[in-house]
Write a protein that holds these residues in place. Sequence first.
Motif, PDB file in Angstrom:
ATOM      1  N   VAL A 105      24.717  20.936 -13.776  1.00 52.40           N
ATOM      2  CA  VAL A 105      26.111  20.640 -14.101  1.00 52.40           C
ATOM      3  C   VAL A 105      26.798  20.190 -12.821  1.00 52.40           C
ATOM      4  CG1 VAL A 105      28.306  21.569 -14.947  1.00 52.40           C
ATOM      5  CG2 VAL A 105      26.140  22.361 -15.950  1.00 52.40           C
ATOM      6  N   PRO A 106      27.355  18.987 -12.781  1.00 57.53           N
ATOM      7  CA  PRO A 106      27.983  18.498 -11.548  1.00 57.53           C
ATOM      8  C   PRO A 106      29.240  19.284 -11.202  1.00 57.53           C
ATOM      9  CG  PRO A 106      28.350  16.958 -13.353  1.00 57.53           C
ATOM     10  CD  PRO A 106      27.393  17.987 -13.868  1.00 57.53           C
ATOM     11  N   ASP A 107      29.569  19.339  -9.919  1.00 58.83           N
ATOM     12  CA  ASP A 107      30.780  20.030  -9.464  1.00 58.83           C
ATOM     13  C   ASP A 107      32.036  19.235  -9.771  1.00 58.83           C
ATOM     14  OD1 ASP A 107      29.457  22.268  -8.385  1.00 58.83           O
ATOM     15  OD2 ASP A 107      29.007  21.182  -6.533  1.00 58.83           O
ATOM     16  N   ASP A 108      31.935  17.942  -9.714  1.00 65.41           N
ATOM     17  CA  ASP A 108      33.088  17.057  -9.926  1.00 65.41           C
ATOM     18  C   ASP A 108      33.575  17.186 -11.375  1.00 65.41           C
ATOM     19  OD1 ASP A 108      34.804  14.903 -10.417  1.00 65.41           O
ATOM     20  OD2 ASP A 108      33.722  13.561  -9.068  1.00 65.41           O
ATOM     21  N   PRO A 109      34.832  17.607 -11.595  1.00 67.59           N
ATOM     22  CA  PRO A 109      35.351  17.761 -12.966  1.00 67.59           C
ATOM     23  C   PRO A 109      35.264  16.480 -13.792  1.00 67.59           C
ATOM     24  CG  PRO A 109      36.824  18.793 -11.390  1.00 67.59           C
ATOM     25  CD  PRO A 109      35.815  18.029 -10.585  1.00 67.59           C
ATOM     26  N   ARG A 110      35.428  15.343 -13.152  1.00 66.96           N
ATOM     27  CA  ARG A 110      35.340  14.078 -13.882  1.00 66.96           C
ATOM     28  C   ARG A 110      33.935  13.867 -14.412  1.00 66.96           C
ATOM     29  NH1 ARG A 110      33.597   9.129 -12.594  1.00 66.96           N
ATOM     30  NH2 ARG A 110      33.130   9.842 -10.478  1.00 66.96           N
ATOM     31  N   LEU A 111      32.946  14.147 -13.565  1.00 74.41           N
ATOM     32  CA  LEU A 111      31.561  14.010 -14.004  1.00 74.41           C
ATOM     33  C   LEU A 111      31.189  15.080 -15.028  1.00 74.41           C
ATOM     34  CD1 LEU A 111      29.758  13.135 -10.644  1.00 74.41           C
ATOM     35  CD2 LEU A 111      30.317  11.593 -12.539  1.00 74.41           C
ATOM     36  N   GLN A 112      31.776  16.269 -14.875  1.00 71.59           N
ATOM     37  CA  GLN A 112      31.550  17.314 -15.879  1.00 71.59           C
ATOM     38  C   GLN A 112      32.003  16.854 -17.257  1.00 71.59           C
ATOM     39  OE1 GLN A 112      32.982  21.272 -15.150  1.00 71.59           O
ATOM     40  NE2 GLN A 112      32.281  21.272 -13.018  1.00 71.59           N
ATOM     41  N   ALA A 113      33.172  16.228 -17.310  1.00 72.30           N
ATOM     42  CA  ALA A 113      33.705  15.754 -18.583  1.00 72.30           C
ATOM     43  C   ALA A 113      32.792  14.684 -19.185  1.00 72.30           C
ATOM     44  CB  ALA A 113      35.116  15.214 -18.391  1.00 72.30           C
ATOM     45  N   GLN A 114      32.282  13.795 -18.330  1.00 76.11           N
ATOM     46  CA  GLN A 114      31.350  12.783 -18.816  1.00 76.11           C
ATOM     47  C   GLN A 114      30.068  13.426 -19.331  1.00 76.11           C
ATOM     48  OE1 GLN A 114      30.570   9.487 -16.166  1.00 76.11           O
ATOM     49  NE2 GLN A 114      32.654   9.513 -15.371  1.00 76.11           N
ATOM     50  N   MET A 115      29.576  14.417 -18.604  1.00 77.08           N
ATOM     51  CA  MET A 115      28.375  15.111 -19.028  1.00 77.08           C
ATOM     52  C   MET A 115      28.574  15.754 -20.400  1.00 77.08           C
ATOM     53  SD  MET A 115      26.554  18.512 -17.490  1.00 77.08           S
ATOM     54  CE  MET A 115      27.651  19.514 -18.529  1.00 77.08           C
ATOM     55  N   GLU A 116      29.690  16.443 -20.580  1.00 74.62           N
ATOM     56  CA  GLU A 116      29.958  17.105 -21.857  1.00 74.62           C
ATOM     57  C   GLU A 116      30.002  16.090 -22.997  1.00 74.62           C
ATOM     58  OE1 GLU A 116      29.934  20.175 -22.476  1.00 74.62           O
ATOM     59  OE2 GLU A 116      30.124  21.129 -20.516  1.00 74.62           O
ATOM     60  N   HIS A 117      30.576  14.940 -22.729  1.00 73.95           N
ATOM     61  CA  HIS A 117      30.646  13.880 -23.741  1.00 73.95           C
ATOM     62  C   HIS A 117      29.245  13.477 -24.194  1.00 73.95           C
ATOM     63  CE1 HIS A 117      31.740  10.114 -25.708  1.00 73.95           C
ATOM     64  NE2 HIS A 117      30.903   9.474 -24.913  1.00 73.95           N
ATOM     65  N   TRP A 118      28.322  13.288 -23.237  1.00 77.37           N
ATOM     66  CA  TRP A 118      26.978  12.848 -23.581  1.00 77.37           C
ATOM     67  C   TRP A 118      26.140  13.973 -24.169  1.00 77.37           C
ATOM     68  CZ3 TRP A 118      25.951   8.004 -24.363  1.00 77.37           C
ATOM     69  CH2 TRP A 118      26.753   7.048 -23.760  1.00 77.37           C
ATOM     70  N   VAL A 119      26.406  15.216 -23.767  1.00 79.67           N
ATOM     71  CA  VAL A 119      25.755  16.360 -24.421  1.00 79.67           C
ATOM     72  C   VAL A 119      26.148  16.397 -25.894  1.00 79.67           C
ATOM     73  CG1 VAL A 119      25.688  18.891 -24.581  1.00 79.67           C
ATOM     74  CG2 VAL A 119      25.479  17.782 -22.348  1.00 79.67           C
ATOM     75  N   PRO A 221      19.170   6.581 -11.967  1.00 77.41           N
ATOM     76  CA  PRO A 221      18.156   6.609 -13.036  1.00 77.41           C
ATOM     77  C   PRO A 221      18.529   7.465 -14.236  1.00 77.41           C
ATOM     78  CG  PRO A 221      17.486   8.074 -11.259  1.00 77.41           C
ATOM     79  CD  PRO A 221      18.735   7.392 -10.797  1.00 77.41           C
ATOM     80  N   TRP A 222      19.652   8.233 -14.122  1.00 80.75           N
ATOM     81  CA  TRP A 222      20.029   9.155 -15.180  1.00 80.75           C
ATOM     82  C   TRP A 222      21.353   8.743 -15.790  1.00 80.75           C
ATOM     83  CZ3 TRP A 222      15.486  10.697 -15.645  1.00 80.75           C
ATOM     84  CH2 TRP A 222      14.692  11.048 -14.554  1.00 80.75           C
ATOM     85  N   ILE A 223      21.802   9.456 -16.795  1.00 85.66           N
ATOM     86  CA  ILE A 223      22.998   9.047 -17.536  1.00 85.66           C
ATOM     87  C   ILE A 223      24.218   8.964 -16.636  1.00 85.66           C
ATOM     88  CG2 ILE A 223      24.620   9.750 -19.349  1.00 85.66           C
ATOM     89  CD1 ILE A 223      22.239  10.761 -20.956  1.00 85.66           C
ATOM     90  N   LEU A 224      24.364   9.931 -15.730  1.00 87.48           N
ATOM     91  CA  LEU A 224      25.527   9.928 -14.838  1.00 87.48           C
ATOM     92  C   LEU A 224      25.234   9.260 -13.505  1.00 87.48           C
ATOM     93  CD1 LEU A 224      27.097  13.457 -15.440  1.00 87.48           C
ATOM     94  CD2 LEU A 224      27.455  11.319 -16.685  1.00 87.48           C
ATOM     95  N   GLY A 225      24.089   8.641 -13.377  1.00 88.34           N
ATOM     96  CA  GLY A 225      23.740   7.983 -12.128  1.00 88.34           C
ATOM     97  C   GLY A 225      22.601   8.689 -11.429  1.00 88.34           C
ATOM     98  N   ALA A 226      22.858   9.129 -10.204  1.00 88.46           N
ATOM     99  CA  ALA A 226      21.784   9.696  -9.380  1.00 88.46           C
ATOM    100  C   ALA A 226      21.416  11.118  -9.768  1.00 88.46           C
ATOM    101  CB  ALA A 226      22.194   9.653  -7.905  1.00 88.46           C
ATOM    102  N   THR A 227      22.300  11.827 -10.467  1.00 90.62           N
ATOM    103  CA  THR A 227      22.108  13.249 -10.727  1.00 90.62           C
ATOM    104  C   THR A 227      21.621  13.507 -12.150  1.00 90.62           C
ATOM    105  OG1 THR A 227      23.896  13.774  -9.176  1.00 90.62           O
ATOM    106  CG2 THR A 227      23.207  15.520 -10.673  1.00 90.62           C
TER     107      THR A 227
END
Length: 309
Positions: A105-119, A221-227
């Motif tokens: 789970v990324p630390d950046d809240p913006r990336l967290q929100a993107q991650m949750e969307h794709w989950v 290489p991954w949905i959010l980029g490098a992570t």
Amino acid sequence: MTELAGYQADVLLPFEQEYELYHNALSLCSMKTRLCLAELGVNYNSHHIDLIETGCYENIRAPFKAVNPACTVPVLVHNGHPVYESHEQIRYAARHAPADAPQLVPDDPRLQAQMEHWVDLASLSGDPIRDANRSAGNAIPGQTLPLFTTMIEQIPFRNIFEGFVRHFDKRRPLMFTLMKLLGMHALVKVKPLHAALQNSRQQLHRHLDALDAQLQQSGGPWILGATYTLADVSWLVIFERLRQADSLQAFCNSTRHPACRDYWDRLRGRPAYSAAIIEHSHPLIDYGTRRIREIKAGDEEMRRLLEGV
């Protein structure tokens, strides 16, 4: 039947290890939770629970109903407390992983929100037949129908009929009985099955359109980029189901979703894929995949139906 979700602090189950997992080899959600635990390096006590698709209705019998009254897998148990629903389980496991575990789970809240969307877009929610447009997790069951149909060839009628006695949804044993009697032709002759197959294909293409665009935009290489994150954990199992149903080529090729095709190659190269998926293979799944290939090779009309061409 009402299903609970998340950590259940007021329920205490017998346990031998810190983590216990009740799961099934075929279950998409079980694969997701196993994959998350493998990525985190979390060891668990494994309890394989059969569904009718893998042999019998173990999930609706009393011992497992004591673990989950909703009769669904997977169930993650942490120190005796169950966590229900796979999308909640992977979030819980990521929060409670050992300090040296990879961060999913990324630390950046913006990336967290993107991650949750794709989950969420890869998760099953509501009625997958009616709501295939809601998520790839809802669209993929329709594409699983050919796999179910071939696997059920190996399941005795007496095991299927147990569902008419024990299962709370009598439509399921009825559907499996028709599949057993009609074989792959059930996908043509039974109109609700045919409609579900066609609609799921259309909706899954739409969801993969969005994923392909995201992979190109993020640069991979991954949905959010490098992570690598829980978003990738969630989507891997969508592609794995397409592999099992021998339909990956129809969805991901050089002209349709090429970024998704390359993404799948990277996903299946991760050690966790082998640990969570390949090492939990099941002979009935392997049989079903082989039968689909045989049927498509010998019946051009059926190939066109299954591949949507």
